[in-house]
Design an enzyme around this catalytic site. Structure first.
Site, PDB file in Angstrom:
ATOM      1  N   ARG A  99      -7.981  50.727  98.026  1.00 29.33           N
ATOM      2  CA  ARG A  99      -9.219  50.103  97.519  1.00 29.33           C
ATOM      3  C   ARG A  99      -9.521  50.530  96.087  1.00 29.33           C
ATOM      4  O   ARG A  99     -10.133  49.794  95.325  1.00 29.33           O
ATOM      5  CB  ARG A  99     -10.420  50.528  98.391  1.00 29.33           C
ATOM      6  CG  ARG A  99     -10.429  50.028  99.795  1.00 29.33           C
ATOM      7  CD  ARG A  99     -11.671  50.563 100.544  1.00 29.33           C
ATOM      8  NE  ARG A  99     -11.591  51.997 100.839  1.00 29.33           N
ATOM      9  CZ  ARG A  99     -10.980  52.514 101.907  1.00 29.33           C
ATOM     10  NH1 ARG A  99     -10.418  51.715 102.778  1.00 29.33           N
ATOM     11  NH2 ARG A  99     -10.959  53.824 102.114  1.00 29.33           N
ATOM     12  N   SER A 100      -9.127  51.745  95.739  1.00 26.70           N
ATOM     13  CA  SER A 100      -9.495  52.293  94.422  1.00 26.70           C
ATOM     14  C   SER A 100      -8.354  52.246  93.417  1.00 26.70           C
ATOM     15  O   SER A 100      -8.546  52.658  92.263  1.00 26.70           O
ATOM     16  CB  SER A 100      -9.933  53.758  94.575  1.00 26.70           C
ATOM     17  OG  SER A 100     -10.992  53.854  95.471  1.00 26.70           O
ATOM     18  N   LYS A 152     -17.876  74.423 114.101  1.00 22.89           N
ATOM     19  CA  LYS A 152     -17.099  74.781 112.901  1.00 22.89           C
ATOM     20  C   LYS A 152     -17.637  76.061 112.276  1.00 22.89           C
ATOM     21  O   LYS A 152     -16.871  76.937 111.871  1.00 22.89           O
ATOM     22  CB  LYS A 152     -17.202  73.662 111.855  1.00 22.89           C
ATOM     23  CG  LYS A 152     -16.360  72.441 112.151  1.00 22.89           C
ATOM     24  CD  LYS A 152     -16.592  71.412 111.044  1.00 22.89           C
ATOM     25  CE  LYS A 152     -16.070  70.058 111.453  1.00 22.89           C
ATOM     26  NZ  LYS A 152     -16.420  69.019 110.469  1.00 22.89           N
ATOM     27  N   ARG A 169      -7.934  73.549 109.857  1.00 24.01           N
ATOM     28  CA  ARG A 169      -8.630  74.830 109.641  1.00 24.01           C
ATOM     29  C   ARG A 169      -8.372  75.856 110.737  1.00 24.01           C
ATOM     30  O   ARG A 169      -8.276  77.042 110.460  1.00 24.01           O
ATOM     31  CB  ARG A 169     -10.139  74.593 109.522  1.00 24.01           C
ATOM     32  CG  ARG A 169     -10.531  73.898 108.240  1.00 24.01           C
ATOM     33  CD  ARG A 169     -12.040  73.711 108.207  1.00 24.01           C
ATOM     34  NE  ARG A 169     -12.409  72.853 107.097  1.00 24.01           N
ATOM     35  CZ  ARG A 169     -13.408  71.970 107.149  1.00 24.01           C
ATOM     36  NH1 ARG A 169     -14.127  71.852 108.241  1.00 24.01           N
ATOM     37  NH2 ARG A 169     -13.675  71.237 106.098  1.00 24.01           N
ATOM     38  N   GLN A 223     -29.165  71.159 105.937  1.00 21.80           N
ATOM     39  CA  GLN A 223     -28.018  70.598 105.230  1.00 21.80           C
ATOM     40  C   GLN A 223     -28.348  69.341 104.440  1.00 21.80           C
ATOM     41  O   GLN A 223     -29.053  68.461 104.929  1.00 21.80           O
ATOM     42  CB  GLN A 223     -26.911  70.281 106.238  1.00 21.80           C
ATOM     43  CG  GLN A 223     -26.407  71.514 106.938  1.00 21.80           C
ATOM     44  CD  GLN A 223     -25.250  71.273 107.872  1.00 21.80           C
ATOM     45  OE1 GLN A 223     -25.170  71.913 108.909  1.00 21.80           O
ATOM     46  NE2 GLN A 223     -24.344  70.372 107.533  1.00 21.80           N
ATOM     47  N   CYS A 270     -18.348  73.019 104.530  1.00 26.63           N
ATOM     48  CA  CYS A 270     -19.338  73.338 103.493  1.00 26.63           C
ATOM     49  C   CYS A 270     -20.454  74.242 104.006  1.00 26.63           C
ATOM     50  O   CYS A 270     -20.994  75.049 103.250  1.00 26.63           O
ATOM     51  CB  CYS A 270     -19.905  72.056 102.895  1.00 26.63           C
ATOM     52  SG  CYS A 270     -20.423  70.834 104.107  1.00 26.63           S
ATOM     53  N   HIS A 274     -26.727  73.005 100.406  1.00 26.84           N
ATOM     54  CA  HIS A 274     -27.084  73.401 101.769  1.00 26.84           C
ATOM     55  C   HIS A 274     -27.839  74.731 101.726  1.00 26.84           C
ATOM     56  O   HIS A 274     -27.531  75.598 100.907  1.00 26.84           O
ATOM     57  CB  HIS A 274     -25.824  73.644 102.617  1.00 26.84           C
ATOM     58  CG  HIS A 274     -25.078  72.405 103.015  1.00 26.84           C
ATOM     59  ND1 HIS A 274     -25.548  71.128 102.798  1.00 26.84           N
ATOM     60  CD2 HIS A 274     -23.885  72.264 103.649  1.00 26.84           C
ATOM     61  CE1 HIS A 274     -24.667  70.251 103.277  1.00 26.84           C
ATOM     62  NE2 HIS A 274     -23.648  70.917 103.791  1.00 26.84           N
TER      63      HIS A 274
HETATM   64  N1  LIG Z   1     -19.198  66.383 101.318  1.00 27.51           N
HETATM   65  C1  LIG Z   1     -19.124  67.687 101.574  1.00 27.51           C
HETATM   66  O1  LIG Z   1     -20.086  68.463 101.402  1.00 27.51           O
HETATM   67  C2  LIG Z   1     -17.827  68.261 102.062  1.00 27.51           C
HETATM   68  C3  LIG Z   1     -17.688  69.640 102.050  1.00 27.51           C
HETATM   69  C4  LIG Z   1     -16.518  70.225 102.506  1.00 27.51           C
HETATM   70  C5  LIG Z   1     -15.509  69.420 102.959  1.00 27.51           C
HETATM   71  N2  LIG Z   1     -15.652  68.076 102.969  1.00 27.51           N
HETATM   72  C6  LIG Z   1     -14.514  67.296 103.454  1.00 27.51           C
HETATM   73  O2  LIG Z   1     -13.844  66.742 102.315  1.00 27.51           O
HETATM   74  C7  LIG Z   1     -13.277  65.489 102.668  1.00 27.51           C
HETATM   75  C8  LIG Z   1     -13.805  64.415 101.731  1.00 27.51           C
HETATM   76  O3  LIG Z   1     -15.211  64.318 101.919  1.00 27.51           O
HETATM   77  P1  LIG Z   1     -16.169  63.480 100.975  1.00 27.51           P
HETATM   78  O4  LIG Z   1     -17.537  63.938 101.359  1.00 27.51           O
HETATM   79  O5  LIG Z   1     -15.735  63.563  99.555  1.00 27.51           O
HETATM   80  O6  LIG Z   1     -15.891  61.981 101.529  1.00 27.51           O
HETATM   81  P2  LIG Z   1     -16.101  60.571 100.801  1.00 27.51           P
HETATM   82  O7  LIG Z   1     -17.151  60.638  99.764  1.00 27.51           O
HETATM   83  O8  LIG Z   1     -16.237  59.578 101.908  1.00 27.51           O
HETATM   84  O9  LIG Z   1     -14.677  60.311 100.051  1.00 27.51           O
HETATM   85  C9  LIG Z   1     -13.491  60.087 100.778  1.00 27.51           C
HETATM   86  C10 LIG Z   1     -12.300  60.003  99.840  1.00 27.51           C
HETATM   87  O10 LIG Z   1     -11.125  59.810 100.635  1.00 27.51           O
HETATM   88  C11 LIG Z   1     -10.438  58.633 100.177  1.00 27.51           C
HETATM   89  N3  LIG Z   1      -9.812  57.952 101.301  1.00 27.51           N
HETATM   90  C12 LIG Z   1     -10.415  57.472 102.417  1.00 27.51           C
HETATM   91  N4  LIG Z   1      -9.477  56.897 103.217  1.00 27.51           N
HETATM   92  C13 LIG Z   1      -8.290  56.995 102.579  1.00 27.51           C
HETATM   93  C14 LIG Z   1      -6.970  56.586 102.879  1.00 27.51           C
HETATM   94  N5  LIG Z   1      -6.657  55.928 104.020  1.00 27.51           N
HETATM   95  N6  LIG Z   1      -5.985  56.867 101.992  1.00 27.51           N
HETATM   96  C15 LIG Z   1      -6.268  57.512 100.851  1.00 27.51           C
HETATM   97  N7  LIG Z   1      -7.502  57.929 100.504  1.00 27.51           N
HETATM   98  C16 LIG Z   1      -8.514  57.675 101.364  1.00 27.51           C
HETATM   99  C17 LIG Z   1     -11.516  57.777  99.559  1.00 27.51           C
HETATM  100  O11 LIG Z   1     -10.917  56.858  98.671  1.00 27.51           O
HETATM  101  P3  LIG Z   1     -11.614  55.411  98.383  1.00 27.51           P
HETATM  102  O12 LIG Z   1     -12.745  55.700  97.436  1.00 27.51           O
HETATM  103  O13 LIG Z   1     -10.503  54.663  97.735  1.00 27.51           O
HETATM  104  O14 LIG Z   1     -12.052  54.867  99.683  1.00 27.51           O
HETATM  105  C18 LIG Z   1     -12.355  58.851  98.855  1.00 27.51           C
HETATM  106  O15 LIG Z   1     -11.717  59.236  97.657  1.00 27.51           O
HETATM  107  C19 LIG Z   1     -13.641  65.252 104.147  1.00 27.51           C
HETATM  108  O16 LIG Z   1     -12.581  65.709 104.985  1.00 27.51           O
HETATM  109  C20 LIG Z   1     -14.860  66.113 104.329  1.00 27.51           C
HETATM  110  O17 LIG Z   1     -15.044  66.495 105.678  1.00 27.51           O
HETATM  111  C21 LIG Z   1     -16.778  67.472 102.518  1.00 27.51           C
END
Ligand SMILES: NC(=O)c1ccc[n+]([C@@H]2O[C@H](COP(=O)([O-])OP(=O)(O)OC[C@H]3O[C@@H](n4cnc5c(N)ncnc54)[C@H](OP(=O)(O)O)[C@@H]3O)[C@@H](O)[C@H]2O)c1
Length: 352
Positions: free
Chosen positions: A43-44, A229, A103, A160, A133, A258
């Site tokens: 998509r991107s 977690k 993890r 959170q 997080c 958080h």
């Molecule tokens: N948000 C937090 O506070 C936080 C903290 C610690 C860990 N995490 C973890 O970090 C990860 C990302 O979280 P986020 O909050 O950044 O999520 P997000 O905003 O939904 O972003 C998801 C990312 O993954 C990409 N993606 C989704 N499906 C894909 C696919 N099939 N192939 C390739 N790329 C794909 C998306 O690309 P597109 O834009 O092209 O769809 C986007 O770049 C998750 O596992 C989450 O649990 C998040």
């Protein structure tokens, strides 16, 4: 611009909530990298994002994007990481994964550089995991106190931010806020729910003008996945596999950062003075604790900063071995992208 001589880095999930902050951090930290490749879903593909002051084209995730890559940061949903991280690792890439997919795998270290940096060197699967997080928002401070006092029990409640649920969480709160702003809502049962309708996004209830005692998915006996977690990951990072941990995770209408209240019980009696000294000098921790002057950390001030902020340090009224703390940290920086960047920098130092 020609890439420098450093290792080649791939940022997988560069367009997401964590990926966006990662690109800022890569632009702010000492530039140790050669090429930086930005990867996301099809998509991107073709979008241009700025990193190190340079517009860089996003490419779609495929096996070939890992050719020539030394280290890959994965900031993608669990199922995407579960599938693709082993593929990257099989091509010789060291993966630093932000998802929950690996993890608790005993062959994958779960690393917080201030607490257990040494574990990053032993990575039989070629994968290093980044904690979630909520755990990360408190564990640097707890690790410092544990090193001196010996932790025996944790009771934690989280407050959170919505960005913990990704870009979708942020969009949802902003939309709900626009629906309730300037109204008299929040004064009778169900009025906020009716205004929000089905626009609850990734949350089970309206989050604007509300608090929601839920994060993640349902696990056994009424616990949430987020609560499990925090328990499991704290135990693994601190090397305390039987540590008693009770957690309640709550979502609040904050965009990013958080907060947690922590009741921590230690081996022996503790003093607030010594706890404050430890917290004031621990790397990555800022003590912000002067209630008489109205000083304590809040998300509104902590957002966008790197450290773990600690305030409201008190000895438990009924237990001289326990401390009460209020901890606050940016879930997208130390809670995700910053910790991942720090781990990647450790691995890069091994390679140089
Ligand atoms: N948000 C937090 O506070 C936080 C903290 C610690 C860990 N995490 C973890 O970090 C990860 C990302 O979280 P986020 O909050 O950044 O999520 P997000 O905003 O939904 O972003 C998801 C990312 O993954 C990409 N993606 C989704 N499906 C894909 C696919 N099939 N192939 C390739 N790329 C794909 C998306 O690309 P597109 O834009 O092209 O769809 C986007 O770049 C998750 O596992 C989450 O649990 C998040």
């Amino acid at each position: 611009m020609t890439a420098g001589p450093g290792p080649t880095l791939a940022v997988v999930g560069a367009t997401g909530a964590v990926g966006t902050v990662m690109l800022q951090i890569l632009s702010q930290h000492a530039d140790i990298w050669g090429e930086i490749r930005l990867v996301a879903s099809p998509r991107s593909a073709g979008r241009k994002l700025a990193v190190r002051g340079e517009e860089t084209e996003v490419v779609a995730l495929s096996e070939e994007v890992f050719d020539g890559v030394d280290i890959a940061m994965f900031d993608v949903p669990d199922e995407v990481a579960a599938h693709w991280a082993p593929i990257a690792a099989a091509r010789g890439v060291v993966v630093v994964d932000n998802s929950a997919a690996f993890r608790m795998d005993p062959d994958v270290p779960l690393v917080v550089p201030e607490v257990n940096a040494h574990t990053a060197r032993v990575r039989p699967r070629g994968i290093i995991a980044n904690p979630n997080c909520t755990t990360l928002s408190m564990i640097v401070a707890l690790g410092a106190l544990h090193a001196e006092f010996g932790l025996r029990e944790l009771v934690v409640s989280s407050y959170q931010a919505v960005s913990g649920a990704g870009q979708a969480g942020v969009r949802t709160l902003r939309q709900q806020l626009s629906l309730v702003a300037g109204t008299e809502l929040g004064t009778s049962p169900g009025d906020v729910r009716r205004a929000v309708g089905d626009r609850t996004g990734p949350f089970p209830e309206p989050v604007a003008l509300n608090v929601v005692p839920w994060a993640g998915t349902l696990r056994e006996d009424g616990w949430s996945s987020e609560e499990m977690k925090v328990r499991d990951e704290s135990r693994k990072i601190l090397g305390l596999p039987r540590l008693p941990v009770a957690v309640t995770c709550v979502r609040v209408p904050v965009v990013t950062a958080h907060s947690l209240t922590v009741h921590a019980r230690f081996e022996d009696e503790v003093t607030v003075d010594r706890a404050r000294e430890i917290l004031a000098t621990a790397p990555g921790v800022v003590l912000c604790d002067d209630p008489a002057a109205g000083e304590f950390p809040t998300p509104a001030d902590v957002v966008g900063t790197d450290p773990t902020w600690v305030g409201r340090v008190r000895r438990a009224l009924d237990d001289p071995t326990a401390l009460e703390l209020f901890v606050c940290g940016d879930n997208l920086r130390k809670g995700a992208a910053l910790n991942t960047a720090q781990i990647a920098e450790l691995v890069a130092a091994e390679m140089s």
